[in-house]
Design a protein around this motif. Structure first.
Motif, mmCIF file in Angstrom:
data_model
loop_
_atom_site.group_PDB
_atom_site.id
_atom_site.type_symbol
_atom_site.label_atom_id
_atom_site.label_comp_id
_atom_site.label_asym_id
_atom_site.label_seq_id
_atom_site.Cartn_x
_atom_site.Cartn_y
_atom_site.Cartn_z
ATOM 1 N N GLY A 194 -13.374 -0.093 22.340
ATOM 2 C CA GLY A 194 -13.553 -0.513 20.936
ATOM 3 C C GLY A 194 -12.622 0.252 20.016
ATOM 4 O O GLY A 194 -12.038 -0.314 19.080
ATOM 5 N N ASN A 232 -9.136 -1.114 20.520
ATOM 6 C CA ASN A 232 -8.986 -2.416 19.865
ATOM 7 C C ASN A 232 -8.915 -2.272 18.349
ATOM 8 O O ASN A 232 -8.190 -3.022 17.683
ATOM 9 N N ALA A 233 -9.669 -1.340 17.791
ATOM 10 C CA ALA A 233 -9.613 -1.119 16.337
ATOM 11 C C ALA A 233 -8.218 -0.644 15.933
ATOM 12 O O ALA A 233 -7.666 -1.061 14.907
ATOM 13 N N ILE A 292 -8.471 6.070 12.638
ATOM 14 C CA ILE A 292 -9.186 4.830 12.988
ATOM 15 C C ILE A 292 -9.910 5.028 14.315
ATOM 16 O O ILE A 292 -11.098 4.700 14.447
ATOM 17 N N TYR A 302 -14.030 5.497 14.812
ATOM 18 C CA TYR A 302 -14.753 4.550 15.669
ATOM 19 C C TYR A 302 -15.584 5.314 16.706
ATOM 20 O O TYR A 302 -16.773 5.065 16.889
#
Ligand code: GLY
Ligand code: MN
Ligand code: MN
Length: 471
Positions: free
Chosen positions: A344, A347-348, A370, A374
Motif C-alpha cells: 500500500g 502504491n501510494a 508519503i 502510510y
C-alpha cells in the motif's frame, strides 16, 4: 548440518536437473552479448557537456587494475571514467580542455591572473593509454594501445597519447590554468583510495595548482540517463525479473538461502550479465529483517517469509529488485497484513510519482513522507505501537553504473532518471521483514514501471508458487 543439495536437483518432488535447466533456457532466450557499450558519439557528447561546465582542464584517471589483487578479480572501470569514455581497460587517463567559451580569461587575456589559455595549443581532449606490452597480452589478451592503427576512430577521441606523456601535459596545464578539475576524495568514495591516491599525485607533481572537485558535475549528468543507458538498464532489469520469477518457483522449506541465490545468479549470468549488481540478499525469518544480510547460510523453514533482494549487472548497468515471498507458498495472516501495508505504501508513492517529486525526507514533494505516513497509519506492532519506526531506510535511490548511483539524493526527479521505490517494514522481534523494491523510469508526465512484469500482489505471487509446486 550439510546442505541437502539433493533437494534442488534430484528429488522426485523437486525438478530433475534436465527439466530445471530446460525451463531456465526457455526463460532466458538466446544469450545476449555481454559488455555492450554505447556509440562513441554518446561518450563524446558527454565530454562536450562537461567541458561546457568548467573553466579549467578536467584530468581524470581510470582504475589501474591493481585495485584488487585477488585471482578472481575481473577489471571494472571507475564509473565516472567509464561514463565519459566507454573505455573498460586499466591504466588510462584523460584530459578535457574547457569549452573555448568559458576558458577562464576574466576578460583580461589572463586565466585568473595567469596567462591566457591560448598558450595551450594542444588538442581539446586527450585519452592517455598505457603502451602495449606483448608479454602481458599473452596473459591478459589484447588491449587498445596508443599507437594502434585507427585508435582514434576505435575510441572516438580527438587525440590519444601514451600514458607516460600525461605528467608533462599536466605540468604545462598547471602553468596556464589556475584551476585543475579532478575527482577529490569525498563522501561517495569514503575509504576507497583511488581519488586520494591521484589527488596526492597532483600535490606532488603540481603543488602550486588549485584542485577543484568535478565529481558533482559528472554525478549530476549521470543522474539523467541516455537512451542507451536506459536500454542497458532495461536488459539488467529484465534478466533480474526472470531470476526473481525463478526464485518464486524454486523456494520451499528445506532449501538453503545460498541455493536460492545460486539459481538466481545462474539466470543473470546465462542471460549475459557479467556479475551481480551487489552481493545477493536472500534472508529468511529473522534474516529478512537484516537490511544487507549477506552470509546466506541458513535453511529456509516452513512458515517464514524470505526477502529476495537480488539483481544482475548487464554491460556495466545495475538493476536492484526485491520481492518478499512465503517459504511454503502461502503468507500467514500476520505476514499478509504487513505485506499489504508495504505494498500500500509503495502504491501510494507510485500514485504521486512524477517529475518534481523527491527522495528528500521532508518537504511538500517528499516521496519518503508519503511512504512513512502510510506505514505509520496502518497496522500496529505487538505492543500496539504504529509501524513507522520499522521503516528504517530511505525510500529509494538512483540506479545506473553503480547500484546506489551517483548524485544528490534529494534532487527533484526529472524525466530520464531511473530510480528504485523500495518501502519496507522490519520487525526483528517477530522475525518478519518485508521489502518490495521496484525500478522506475521517470517520464515527462509520471513514470514507467520497468519491473512491471514481476508480480507484486500476494494473489499473483502465491499463484506462481502454487503452480510451480504442482509440477
Ligand atoms: N540492494 C540494496 C538496496 O536495495 O539498496
Ligand atoms: Mn535499492
Ligand atoms: Mn535492493
Amino acid at each position: 548440518m550439510r546442505p541437502r543439495l539433493g533437494v534442488i536437483f534430484f528429488s522426485k518432488r523437486s525438478w530433475p536437473l534436465a527439466a530445471g535447466l530446460l525451463s531456465l533456457l526457455a526463460l532466458c532466450g538466446p544469450a545476449a552479448r555481454a559488455r555492450e557499450r554505447e556509440r562513441n558519439s554518446v561518450y563524446a557528447e558527454r565530454r562536450a557537456r562537461l567541458r561546457a561546465q568548467v573553466d579549467g582542464p578536467v584530468i581524470l584517471f581510470g582504475y589501474t587494475g591493481k585495485e584488487d589483487s585477488s585471482p578472481s578479480y575481473v577489471f571494472k572501470q571507475e564509473y565516472n571514467f567509464y561514463y565519459l569514455t566507454g573505455h573498460n581497460e586499466p591504466g588510462a587517463a584523460l584530459i578535457l580542455l574547457p569549452d573555448a567559451r568559458n576558458d577562464n580569461t576574466n576578460g583580461s587575456g589572463k586565466a585568473n591572473g595567469k596567462a591566457n589559455s591560448k598558450e595551450w595549443d594542444g588538442p581539446r581532449e586527450i585519452l592517455f593509454l598505457p603502451p602495449r606490452e606483448a608479454v602481458r597480452e599473452r596473459w591478459e589478451g589484447p588491449r587498445l594501445g596508443p599507437s594502434d592503427p585507427g585508435v582514434l576512430e576505435k575510441i572516438g577521441f580527438g587525440a590519444v597519447e601514451a600514458f607516460p606523456k600525461l605528467r608533462g601535459e599536466v605540468e604545462k596545464l598547471a602553468k596556464i590554468y589556475a584551476n585543475l578539475y579532478t575527482l577529490l576524495p569525498g563522501a561517495d568514495d569514503a575509504g576507497y583510495p583511488h581519488a586520494r591516491n591521484w589527488s596526492n599525485w597532483f600535490y606532488q607533481v603540481v603543488p602550486q595548482a588549485h584542485l577543484s572537485n568535478v565529481a558533482a558535475q559528472i554525478a549530476a549528468m549521470r543522474q539523467v540517463k541516455s537512451p542507451g543507458e536506459i536500454e542497458l538498464l532495461t536488459r539488467a532489469i529484465e534478466l533480474s525479473v526472470d531470476a526473481q520469477l525463478e526464485a518464486m518457483k524454486t523456494i520451499r522449506p528445506g532449501l538453503y538461502e545460498y541455493q536460492v541465490a545460486a539459481r538466481m545468479e545462474f539466470v543473470h549470468k546465462y542471460g549475459g550479465c557479467e556479475r551481480e549488481a551487489y552481493a545477493p540478499i536472500v534472508g529468511t525469518g529473522f534474516n529478512a529483517t537484516v537490511l544487507h544480510y549477506s552470509s546466506l547460510r541458513e535453511m529456509i523453514r516452513d512458515g517464514e517469509v524470505v526477502v529476495l533482494d537480488v539483481a544482475g549487472q548487464y554491460s556495466g548497468y545495475s538493476a536492484d529488485i526485491t520481492r518478499t515471498v512465503p517459504a511454503n507458498g502461502r503468507f500467514t495472516a500476520r505476514q499478509r497484513e504487513i505485506y499489504e501495508i508495504v505494498l500500500g505504501a509503495q502504491n501510494a508513492v507510485l500514485a504521486a510519482l512524477k517529475p518534481g517529486m523527491s527522495f528528500a525526507r521532508t518537504g511538500p514533494n517528499s516521496l519518503y513522507l508519503i511512504a512513512h505516513q502510510y506505514i505509520n497509519s496502518h497496522g500496529k506492532d505487538k505492543n500496539g505501537q504504529p509501524l513507522g519506526r520499522y521503516f528504517i531506510h530511505g525510500l529509494g535511490h538512483h540506479i545506473g553504473l553503480d547500484v546506489h548511483d551517483a548524485g544528490a539524493s534529494d534532487r527533484p526527479l526529472e524525466p530520464g532518471m531511473v530510480v528504485t521505490i523500495e518501502p519496507g517494514i522490519y520487525i526483528p522481534e517477530e522475525h518478519l521483514g518485508v521489502r518490495i523494491e521496484d525500478d522506475v523510469l521517470i517520464t515527462a508526465t509520471g513514470y514507467k514501471l520497468l519491473t512491471a512484469r514481476l508480480p507484486r500482489e500476494i494473489a499473483e505471487i502465491e499463484k506462481i508458487m502454487a503452480e510451480a509446486r504442482k509440477k
